[in-house]
Design a protein around this motif. Sequence first.
Motif, PDB file in Angstrom:
ATOM      1  N   GLU A  92      41.172  32.613  41.960  1.00  0.00           N
ATOM      2  CA  GLU A  92      41.130  32.930  43.253  1.00  0.00           C
ATOM      3  C   GLU A  92      40.476  34.389  43.702  1.00  0.00           C
ATOM      4  O   GLU A  92      40.214  35.198  42.811  1.00  0.00           O
ATOM      5  CB  GLU A  92      42.536  32.880  43.870  1.00  0.00           C
ATOM      6  CG  GLU A  92      43.447  31.702  43.847  1.00  0.00           C
ATOM      7  CD  GLU A  92      44.223  31.471  42.654  1.00  0.00           C
ATOM      8  OE1 GLU A  92      43.907  32.154  41.660  1.00  0.00           O
ATOM      9  OE2 GLU A  92      45.453  31.160  42.803  1.00  0.00           O
ATOM     10  N   CYS A  93      39.593  34.019  44.579  1.00  0.00           N
ATOM     11  CA  CYS A  93      39.067  35.312  45.063  1.00  0.00           C
ATOM     12  C   CYS A  93      38.565  35.209  46.691  1.00  0.00           C
ATOM     13  O   CYS A  93      37.515  34.728  47.050  1.00  0.00           O
ATOM     14  CB  CYS A  93      37.780  35.621  44.355  1.00  0.00           C
ATOM     15  SG  CYS A  93      36.724  36.972  45.041  1.00  0.00           S
ATOM     16  N   PRO A  94      39.518  36.110  47.397  1.00  0.00           N
ATOM     17  CA  PRO A  94      39.396  35.895  48.888  1.00  0.00           C
ATOM     18  C   PRO A  94      38.647  36.834  49.290  1.00  0.00           C
ATOM     19  O   PRO A  94      38.627  37.251  50.616  1.00  0.00           O
ATOM     20  CB  PRO A  94      40.919  36.180  49.321  1.00  0.00           C
ATOM     21  CG  PRO A  94      41.441  37.208  48.290  1.00  0.00           C
ATOM     22  CD  PRO A  94      40.547  36.883  46.900  1.00  0.00           C
ATOM     23  N   VAL A  95      37.634  37.619  48.522  1.00  0.00           N
ATOM     24  CA  VAL A  95      36.964  38.952  49.204  1.00  0.00           C
ATOM     25  C   VAL A  95      35.566  38.714  49.584  1.00  0.00           C
ATOM     26  O   VAL A  95      34.813  39.637  49.811  1.00  0.00           O
ATOM     27  CB  VAL A  95      37.303  39.891  48.155  1.00  0.00           C
ATOM     28  CG1 VAL A  95      38.744  40.289  48.004  1.00  0.00           C
ATOM     29  CG2 VAL A  95      36.450  39.785  47.105  1.00  0.00           C
ATOM     30  N   LEU A  98      34.412  39.604  53.061  1.00  0.00           N
ATOM     31  CA  LEU A  98      34.328  40.962  53.282  1.00  0.00           C
ATOM     32  C   LEU A  98      33.129  41.604  52.558  1.00  0.00           C
ATOM     33  O   LEU A  98      32.678  42.747  53.149  1.00  0.00           O
ATOM     34  CB  LEU A  98      35.625  41.485  52.586  1.00  0.00           C
ATOM     35  CG  LEU A  98      35.901  42.974  52.822  1.00  0.00           C
ATOM     36  CD1 LEU A  98      35.925  43.535  54.258  1.00  0.00           C
ATOM     37  CD2 LEU A  98      37.359  43.193  52.180  1.00  0.00           C
ATOM     38  N   GLU A  99      32.878  41.368  51.508  1.00  0.00           N
ATOM     39  CA  GLU A  99      31.627  41.845  50.838  1.00  0.00           C
ATOM     40  C   GLU A  99      30.213  41.771  51.528  1.00  0.00           C
ATOM     41  O   GLU A  99      29.876  43.065  51.847  1.00  0.00           O
ATOM     42  CB  GLU A  99      31.151  41.027  49.348  1.00  0.00           C
ATOM     43  CG  GLU A  99      30.382  41.834  48.613  1.00  0.00           C
ATOM     44  CD  GLU A  99      30.254  41.280  47.130  1.00  0.00           C
ATOM     45  OE1 GLU A  99      31.501  41.058  46.452  1.00  0.00           O
ATOM     46  OE2 GLU A  99      29.287  40.837  46.717  1.00  0.00           O
ATOM     47  N   HIS A 101      30.299  41.927  54.630  1.00  0.00           N
ATOM     48  CA  HIS A 101      30.343  42.610  55.597  1.00  0.00           C
ATOM     49  C   HIS A 101      30.293  44.176  55.526  1.00  0.00           C
ATOM     50  O   HIS A 101      29.755  44.887  56.378  1.00  0.00           O
ATOM     51  CB  HIS A 101      31.868  42.500  56.313  1.00  0.00           C
ATOM     52  CG  HIS A 101      32.454  43.226  57.440  1.00  0.00           C
ATOM     53  ND1 HIS A 101      31.818  43.389  58.723  1.00  0.00           N
ATOM     54  CD2 HIS A 101      33.489  44.261  57.415  1.00  0.00           C
ATOM     55  CE1 HIS A 101      32.519  44.311  59.470  1.00  0.00           C
ATOM     56  NE2 HIS A 101      33.627  44.595  58.541  1.00  0.00           N
ATOM     57  N   HIS A 113      32.160  43.077  42.637  1.00  0.00           N
ATOM     58  CA  HIS A 113      33.499  43.758  42.969  1.00  0.00           C
ATOM     59  C   HIS A 113      34.696  43.524  41.861  1.00  0.00           C
ATOM     60  O   HIS A 113      34.238  42.604  41.099  1.00  0.00           O
ATOM     61  CB  HIS A 113      34.243  43.391  44.364  1.00  0.00           C
ATOM     62  CG  HIS A 113      34.368  41.826  44.439  1.00  0.00           C
ATOM     63  ND1 HIS A 113      33.620  40.929  44.761  1.00  0.00           N
ATOM     64  CD2 HIS A 113      35.390  41.055  43.930  1.00  0.00           C
ATOM     65  CE1 HIS A 113      33.877  39.748  44.669  1.00  0.00           C
ATOM     66  NE2 HIS A 113      35.261  39.576  44.079  1.00  0.00           N
ATOM     67  N   THR A 114      35.664  44.409  41.756  1.00  0.00           N
ATOM     68  CA  THR A 114      36.745  43.827  40.781  1.00  0.00           C
ATOM     69  C   THR A 114      38.079  43.563  41.674  1.00  0.00           C
ATOM     70  O   THR A 114      38.042  44.467  42.764  1.00  0.00           O
ATOM     71  CB  THR A 114      36.939  45.008  39.771  1.00  0.00           C
ATOM     72  OG1 THR A 114      37.359  46.306  40.527  1.00  0.00           O
ATOM     73  CG2 THR A 114      35.663  45.156  39.142  1.00  0.00           C
ATOM     74  N   LEU A 115      38.911  42.803  41.232  1.00  0.00           N
ATOM     75  CA  LEU A 115      40.212  42.866  41.878  1.00  0.00           C
ATOM     76  C   LEU A 115      41.190  42.394  40.817  1.00  0.00           C
ATOM     77  O   LEU A 115      41.112  41.783  40.061  1.00  0.00           O
ATOM     78  CB  LEU A 115      39.965  41.359  42.704  1.00  0.00           C
ATOM     79  CG  LEU A 115      41.236  40.738  43.572  1.00  0.00           C
ATOM     80  CD1 LEU A 115      42.052  42.134  44.362  1.00  0.00           C
ATOM     81  CD2 LEU A 115      41.083  39.792  44.274  1.00  0.00           C
TER      82      LEU A 115
ATOM     83  N   THR B 114      44.603  46.564  42.938  1.00  0.00           N
ATOM     84  CA  THR B 114      43.551  47.205  43.321  1.00  0.00           C
ATOM     85  C   THR B 114      42.280  46.391  43.566  1.00  0.00           C
ATOM     86  O   THR B 114      42.126  45.204  43.069  1.00  0.00           O
ATOM     87  CB  THR B 114      42.997  48.110  42.075  1.00  0.00           C
ATOM     88  OG1 THR B 114      42.556  47.418  40.980  1.00  0.00           O
ATOM     89  CG2 THR B 114      44.178  49.039  41.616  1.00  0.00           C
ATOM     90  N   GLU B 116      38.050  46.983  44.330  1.00  0.00           N
ATOM     91  CA  GLU B 116      36.949  47.763  44.350  1.00  0.00           C
ATOM     92  C   GLU B 116      35.473  47.136  44.238  1.00  0.00           C
ATOM     93  O   GLU B 116      35.403  46.286  43.421  1.00  0.00           O
ATOM     94  CB  GLU B 116      37.210  48.833  43.187  1.00  0.00           C
ATOM     95  CG  GLU B 116      36.346  50.018  43.055  1.00  0.00           C
ATOM     96  CD  GLU B 116      36.876  51.026  42.269  1.00  0.00           C
ATOM     97  OE1 GLU B 116      37.864  50.914  41.408  1.00  0.00           O
ATOM     98  OE2 GLU B 116      36.161  52.112  42.217  1.00  0.00           O
TER      99      GLU B 116
END
Lengths: 129, 129
Positions: A92-95, A98-99, A101, A113-115, B114, B116
């Motif tokens: 999963e990766c919901p970001v 946002l990136e 944006h 990015h890292t999550l 986290t 990032e």
Amino acid sequence: MAIRLTRNQERILQALQGLEQAISAQDLHSSLRQTGSRIGLATVYRALEALKLDGTVQVRTLSNGESLYSLAHEDRHHLTCLRCGDSLPIEECPVHDLESHLNDSHHFRIFYHTLEFFGLCAKCQIVSG
Amino acid sequence: MAIRLTRNQERILQALQGLEQAISAQDLHSSLRQTGSRIGLATVYRALEALKLDGTVQVRTLSNGESLYSLAHEDRHHLTCLRCGDSLPIEECPVHDLESHLNDSHHFRIFYHTLEFFGLCAKCQIVSG
DNA sequence: CTGGATGCAAACGCTTTGCAAATAG
DNA sequence: CTATTTGCAAAGCGTTTGCATCCAG
């Protein structure tokens, strides 16, 4: 992205392409030495730093200070156990929305990015009760 | 969450509560020494490790291997420049829903996460052209 | 009294740097 | 021939560990 690559930078990029998982600089170094290369550890670090700066390679730093390198844009995130340190990859990766944006609103050129989620894995929930 | 706290663990927790930002173990140590405490650096590390394991404190590790500590559940994520290392905090966080989902599907007890983003800040986009 | 907590200093592990030799253009 | 890259070894730096002492219960 890449401007000019030295021979060793190319070699390292090639090695990373053949990997499923992120790898530490030291493991990458021994792996290259085992294939007959005379490359030095410092060169591996310097090459990875350069590839990182032009966005080709991405880095995840573990809590022990060791860094794991992989090709950028491979989306793989983790559940990491605070006790045993094991990392479980998740899909999963919901970001991503946002990136883009953030790219605009902060004038920040985002490469990746890292999550990461931290807690206790099933096993360690029992042990640490 | 916390079982039993030693005097130093309480002192450290108190110090963290008075902070807006995450802090390194070493900075926390000098800060405590300046208030007259005789606490040792190792004790600070050991206390933070214990607080981390029971989910009270959360950690973010920088790419230089240094770790920053803060109270858990404070949601603050970052845009980090790969060149100068500056971290810009961001407010957005799209992952909370996922968190509870992962709790169930992976039998993982999640304390915090986290998030990032890495790339180049406005200034470094010019320099590194 | 006894086990855990503490401070100090030494050890550790990953990463970075100084430098002279090798290499590219 | 000059600038860059390289390997090696040493240094750097945050963190962890060994150990004797201290302290709480």
